[in-house]
Design a protein around this motif. Structure first.
Motif, PDB file in Angstrom:
ATOM      1  N   LYS A  70       0.934  -1.215  -0.069  1.00 48.36           N
ATOM      2  CA  LYS A  70      -0.039   0.100  -0.183  1.00 48.36           C
ATOM      3  C   LYS A  70       1.054   1.161   0.004  1.00 48.36           C
ATOM      4  CE  LYS A  70      -4.281  -1.511   1.726  1.00 48.36           C
ATOM      5  NZ  LYS A  70      -5.431  -1.169   3.024  1.00 48.36           N
ATOM      6  N   ALA A  71       2.262   1.176   0.736  1.00 46.98           N
ATOM      7  CA  ALA A  71       2.982   2.407   0.667  1.00 46.98           C
ATOM      8  C   ALA A  71       3.411   2.527  -0.512  1.00 46.98           C
ATOM      9  CB  ALA A  71       3.940   2.123   1.827  1.00 46.98           C
ATOM     10  N   GLN A  72       4.086   1.578  -1.478  1.00 49.50           N
ATOM     11  CA  GLN A  72       4.421   1.760  -2.614  1.00 49.50           C
ATOM     12  C   GLN A  72       3.159   2.277  -3.613  1.00 49.50           C
ATOM     13  OE1 GLN A  72       5.917  -2.181  -3.388  1.00 49.50           O
ATOM     14  NE2 GLN A  72       8.060  -1.586  -2.984  1.00 49.50           N
ATOM     15  N   GLY A  73       2.365   1.777  -3.418  1.00 50.52           N
ATOM     16  CA  GLY A  73       0.963   2.452  -4.287  1.00 50.52           C
ATOM     17  C   GLY A  73       0.723   3.864  -3.983  1.00 50.52           C
ATOM     18  N   VAL A  74       0.848   4.433  -2.895  1.00 46.97           N
ATOM     19  CA  VAL A  74       0.661   5.683  -2.437  1.00 46.97           C
ATOM     20  C   VAL A  74       1.846   6.492  -2.826  1.00 46.97           C
ATOM     21  CG1 VAL A  74       0.022   7.381  -0.565  1.00 46.97           C
ATOM     22  CG2 VAL A  74      -1.172   5.041  -0.506  1.00 46.97           C
ATOM     23  N   LEU A  75       2.955   5.994  -2.444  1.00 51.63           N
ATOM     24  CA  LEU A  75       4.205   6.843  -2.616  1.00 51.63           C
ATOM     25  C   LEU A  75       4.872   6.401  -3.736  1.00 51.63           C
ATOM     26  CD1 LEU A  75       5.247   7.187   0.946  1.00 51.63           C
ATOM     27  CD2 LEU A  75       4.111   9.056  -0.353  1.00 51.63           C
ATOM     28  N   SER A  76       4.669   6.468  -5.145  1.00 50.38           N
ATOM     29  CA  SER A  76       5.296   6.043  -6.278  1.00 50.38           C
ATOM     30  C   SER A  76       6.834   6.350  -6.606  1.00 50.38           C
ATOM     31  CB  SER A  76       4.510   6.514  -7.646  1.00 50.38           C
ATOM     32  OG  SER A  76       4.535   7.817  -7.672  1.00 50.38           O
ATOM     33  N   GLY A  77       7.703   5.294  -6.999  1.00 50.54           N
ATOM     34  CA  GLY A  77       9.085   5.599  -6.797  1.00 50.54           C
ATOM     35  C   GLY A  77       9.731   5.719  -5.567  1.00 50.54           C
ATOM     36  N   LEU A  78      11.140   5.545  -5.684  1.00 50.81           N
ATOM     37  CA  LEU A  78      11.951   5.608  -4.462  1.00 50.81           C
ATOM     38  C   LEU A  78      12.009   7.132  -4.031  1.00 50.81           C
ATOM     39  CD1 LEU A  78      13.528   3.813  -2.441  1.00 50.81           C
ATOM     40  CD2 LEU A  78      15.469   4.132  -4.090  1.00 50.81           C
ATOM     41  N   THR A  79      11.302   7.304  -3.110  1.00 49.47           N
ATOM     42  CA  THR A  79      11.556   8.815  -2.496  1.00 49.47           C
ATOM     43  C   THR A  79      11.731   8.478  -0.907  1.00 49.47           C
ATOM     44  OG1 THR A  79       9.118   8.859  -1.838  1.00 49.47           O
ATOM     45  CG2 THR A  79       9.534   9.689  -4.112  1.00 49.47           C
ATOM     46  N   LEU A  80      12.213   9.746  -0.617  1.00 46.60           N
ATOM     47  CA  LEU A  80      12.530   9.793   1.017  1.00 46.60           C
ATOM     48  C   LEU A  80      11.371   9.482   1.758  1.00 46.60           C
ATOM     49  CD1 LEU A  80      14.583  10.474   3.110  1.00 46.60           C
ATOM     50  CD2 LEU A  80      13.992  12.750   2.988  1.00 46.60           C
ATOM     51  N   ALA A  81      10.268  10.013   1.353  1.00 41.22           N
ATOM     52  CA  ALA A  81       8.891   9.525   2.103  1.00 41.22           C
ATOM     53  C   ALA A  81       8.667   8.316   2.223  1.00 41.22           C
ATOM     54  CB  ALA A  81       7.681  10.374   1.504  1.00 41.22           C
ATOM     55  N   LEU A  82       9.106   7.449   0.968  1.00 44.47           N
ATOM     56  CA  LEU A  82       8.702   5.928   0.987  1.00 44.47           C
ATOM     57  C   LEU A  82       9.778   5.225   1.913  1.00 44.47           C
ATOM     58  CD1 LEU A  82       7.426   3.460  -0.258  1.00 44.47           C
ATOM     59  CD2 LEU A  82       9.096   3.484  -2.087  1.00 44.47           C
ATOM     60  N   VAL A  83      11.060   5.632   1.949  1.00 44.31           N
ATOM     61  CA  VAL A  83      12.251   4.924   2.677  1.00 44.31           C
ATOM     62  C   VAL A  83      11.750   5.207   4.270  1.00 44.31           C
ATOM     63  CG1 VAL A  83      14.301   5.208   3.340  1.00 44.31           C
ATOM     64  CG2 VAL A  83      13.825   5.355   1.011  1.00 44.31           C
ATOM     65  N   LEU A  84      11.410   6.363   4.352  1.00 43.44           N
ATOM     66  CA  LEU A  84      10.894   6.636   6.086  1.00 43.44           C
ATOM     67  C   LEU A  84       9.734   5.901   6.244  1.00 43.44           C
ATOM     68  CD1 LEU A  84      11.543  10.650   6.244  1.00 43.44           C
ATOM     69  CD2 LEU A  84      12.827   8.883   7.232  1.00 43.44           C
TER      70      LEU A  84
ATOM     71  N   ILE B 196       7.261   1.089   9.120  1.00 41.46           N
ATOM     72  CA  ILE B 196       6.715  -0.105   9.197  1.00 41.46           C
ATOM     73  C   ILE B 196       7.538  -1.256   9.724  1.00 41.46           C
ATOM     74  CG2 ILE B 196       5.541  -2.073   7.666  1.00 41.46           C
ATOM     75  CD1 ILE B 196       4.956   0.268   5.654  1.00 41.46           C
ATOM     76  N   TYR B 197       8.898  -1.431   9.391  1.00 40.53           N
ATOM     77  CA  TYR B 197       9.857  -2.502   9.990  1.00 40.53           C
ATOM     78  C   TYR B 197      10.054  -2.295  11.308  1.00 40.53           C
ATOM     79  CZ  TYR B 197      10.416  -4.664   5.274  1.00 40.53           C
ATOM     80  OH  TYR B 197       9.971  -5.340   4.106  1.00 40.53           O
ATOM     81  N   ALA B 198      10.087  -0.940  11.753  1.00 39.23           N
ATOM     82  CA  ALA B 198      10.296  -0.884  13.151  1.00 39.23           C
ATOM     83  C   ALA B 198       9.262  -1.292  13.948  1.00 39.23           C
ATOM     84  CB  ALA B 198      10.446   0.515  13.561  1.00 39.23           C
ATOM     85  N   PHE B 199       7.916  -1.174  13.466  1.00 37.52           N
ATOM     86  CA  PHE B 199       6.716  -1.643  14.398  1.00 37.52           C
ATOM     87  C   PHE B 199       6.869  -3.231  14.171  1.00 37.52           C
ATOM     88  CE2 PHE B 199       4.897   2.696  14.112  1.00 37.52           C
ATOM     89  CZ  PHE B 199       4.322   2.615  15.636  1.00 37.52           C
ATOM     90  N   ARG B 200       7.171  -3.847  13.163  1.00 41.02           N
ATOM     91  CA  ARG B 200       7.365  -5.255  13.056  1.00 41.02           C
ATOM     92  C   ARG B 200       8.111  -5.933  14.130  1.00 41.02           C
ATOM     93  NH1 ARG B 200      10.893  -8.572   9.067  1.00 41.02           N
ATOM     94  NH2 ARG B 200      12.246  -7.827  10.401  1.00 41.02           N
ATOM     95  N   GLU B 201       9.353  -5.322  14.308  1.00 40.19           N
ATOM     96  CA  GLU B 201      10.152  -5.684  15.505  1.00 40.19           C
ATOM     97  C   GLU B 201       9.693  -5.455  16.850  1.00 40.19           C
ATOM     98  OE1 GLU B 201      13.218  -7.148  14.907  1.00 40.19           O
ATOM     99  OE2 GLU B 201      12.452  -7.263  12.878  1.00 40.19           O
ATOM    100  N   ILE B 202       8.813  -4.353  17.067  1.00 41.04           N
ATOM    101  CA  ILE B 202       8.442  -4.121  18.406  1.00 41.04           C
ATOM    102  C   ILE B 202       7.303  -4.921  18.518  1.00 41.04           C
ATOM    103  CG2 ILE B 202       6.952  -2.452  19.671  1.00 41.04           C
ATOM    104  CD1 ILE B 202       8.326  -0.357  18.106  1.00 41.04           C
TER     105      ILE B 202
END
Length: 469
Positions: A262-276, A281-287
């Protein structure tokens, strides 16, 4: 219906003893009602670690009818008794003798007043003397049998001397009981001379405390052969825990993958917003992955046994019994009806916030005859309260009093009261209960006494012979 005996052992431990016969089935539950002010809770005490470090048991054959291994008539004809049968009888007597000396000496050690202490000490010396005489009166002459007898005789002589000397070293000081002291010392000196005359131990062994101690530990293991059952302990739920880890990981990854797409669909292309966004998302996964796994495991583990134990005969390797063991902190709402009823009828001053530690034991004994001479199995479980005591506060308070215009003070120690409730369940029998009050401080159990049950609650009543446990 065999019943349960609870007795104080040493400073911060007590033991539970019960017997089972061939074909018996039994579920025994212990509920430790711990005041919250003690500081013992799931965060400070891991139940499984407590079980491994502070709960120890032994299971052995037991006979109330066999008082001597060489009773006249049992061994009249050597052709009717094999060496192995002789050794089993001998080991049974020696083992039960050693356990009895341990139990009786521990009970005498709990006596603090000089008068009853030395009376009990004198009585214990007389009993030891009589049993050793009766045992040695039947010493065999056959060399194949004599070796086993000498091992048992050597150990019992040394062990009795050690237990009596230990009692005397901690005895209340008194100048009025020199006769009891001389009686004990005379018995110990006589046993030491007896072992020297028999040449049971070499001079090098006697001169080194480590060597004599290790030799007697070996002797102890030898007399346990055939009497103490072999135990095979297995941790339960290992596969289920792995499956729980896999399922929880799969659920987390499914959620994470959905959020990433869903994030890739909303934020197209490799942008700073997508990376953040992906980093969050992965931080919450670890938590949350460990929290989800632990929550699922606690839910699945609730009410399930932690370990299984198989009891085998050390001689034949035959399976004698099977056990299941539970241990965990539980909530008041999960208490059985009878236990809740007992707790609800406590005095108002005893109704305080508590933590409840549950220890359960289910046993099933095989439907087969025991070896000749054995009438039942005896299980002794020792519970150490030292892990509880480390969280207790030291008593620093003082009580003041006035007399004739002078003020004096007495230091008082902080004591805590633990309620212990036993529940016994057997097939085609209603649950039966017993309640004990354990008063303890940081250094010892001050008092362990049985408390009356509320009217209408069935008690665990002792059978004839249970007092010998």
């Amino acid at each position: 219906m065999s019943k349960i005996i609870v007795k104080q052992e040493e400073a911060l431990s007590f033991k539970l003893v019960h017997q089972m016969k061939s074909g018996d089935q039994r579920r025994l539950d212990l509920f430790f009602i711990l005041p919250k002010e003690m500081g013992v809770n799931p965060q400070s005490l891991d139940p499984q670690e407590y079980a491994h470090s502070a709960i120890a048991g032994r299971r052995s054959y037991f006979s109330t009818r066999l008082h001597l291994p060489l009773v006249q008539g049992r061994f009249v004809s050597l052709n009717k008794r094999t060496v192995e049968e002789f050794r089993l009888y001998l080991n049974l007597f020696a083992y039960q003798f050693a356990i009895a000396i341990e139990t009786d000496s521990n009970e005498v050690a709990q006596i603090k007043e000089p008068e009853p202490f030395y009376e009990a000490l004198s009585e214990l010396c007389e009993i030891v003397t009589q049993l050793l005489k009766r045992f040695r009166r039947n010493e065999p002459s056959d060399p194949n049998w004599k070796h086993y007898f000498e091992n048992a005789d050597n150990y019992l002589s040394w062990f009795c001397e050690q237990r009596l000397l230990k009692l005397l070293s901690h005895a209340p000081r008194s100048s009025e009981h020199s006769d009891a002291i001389e009686q004990l010392l005379g018995l110990c000196r006589a046993e030491r001379r007896y072992r020297e005359e028999k040449n049971y131990n070499s001079e090098q062994t006697l001169a080194d405390p480590n060597r004599i101690s290790n030799k007697m530990l070996l002797m102890r293991r030898l007399i346990q052969q055939g009497v103490v059952l072999k135990e095979e302990l297995k941790t339960l739920g290992v596969g289920l825990k792995k499956a729980t880890t896999g399922v929880s990981t799969g659920i987390i990854m499914l959620i994470v993958s959905t959020l990433v797409i869903k994030a890739q669909g909303v934020l197209s292309g490799l942008t700073l917003a997508l990376v953040l966004t992906l980093a969050v998302i992965y931080a919450f996964r670890e938590i949350f992955k460990d929290d989800m796994r632990n929550a699922m495991w606690r839910r699945l583990q609730k009410g399930r046994p932690r370990w299984s134990r198989i009891l085998r005969d050390t001689s034949s390797q035959a399976v004698i019994g099977r056990q299941l063991i539970w241990i965990d902190f539980i909530k008041s709402a999960d208490l059985p009806k009878g236990v809740s009823e007992i707790l609800s009828r406590r005095n108002s001053q005893n109704r305080i916030d508590t933590e409840i530690l549950h220890y359960g034991l289910s046993a099933r004994i095989a439907q087969k005859a025991f070896l000749t001479g054995y009438s039942s199995l005896q299980e002794q479980v020792n519970f150490s309260l030292a892990p509880f005591a480390r969280y207790l506060e030291r008593g620093k308070a003082k009580i003041y009093k006035e007399a004739e215009g002078k003020v004096s003070s007495d230091s008082v120690e902080r004591r805590y009261q633990v309620n212990l409730i036993l529940m016994l369940r057997e097939p085609q029998q209603p649950p039966r209960f017993a309640r004990y009050k354990i008063t303890l401080n940081r250094s010892q159990i001050v008092d362990l006494s049985e408390s009356p049950l509320p009217e209408g609650v069935l008690p665990i009543e002792p059978e004839p012979g249970d007092e010998d446990l």
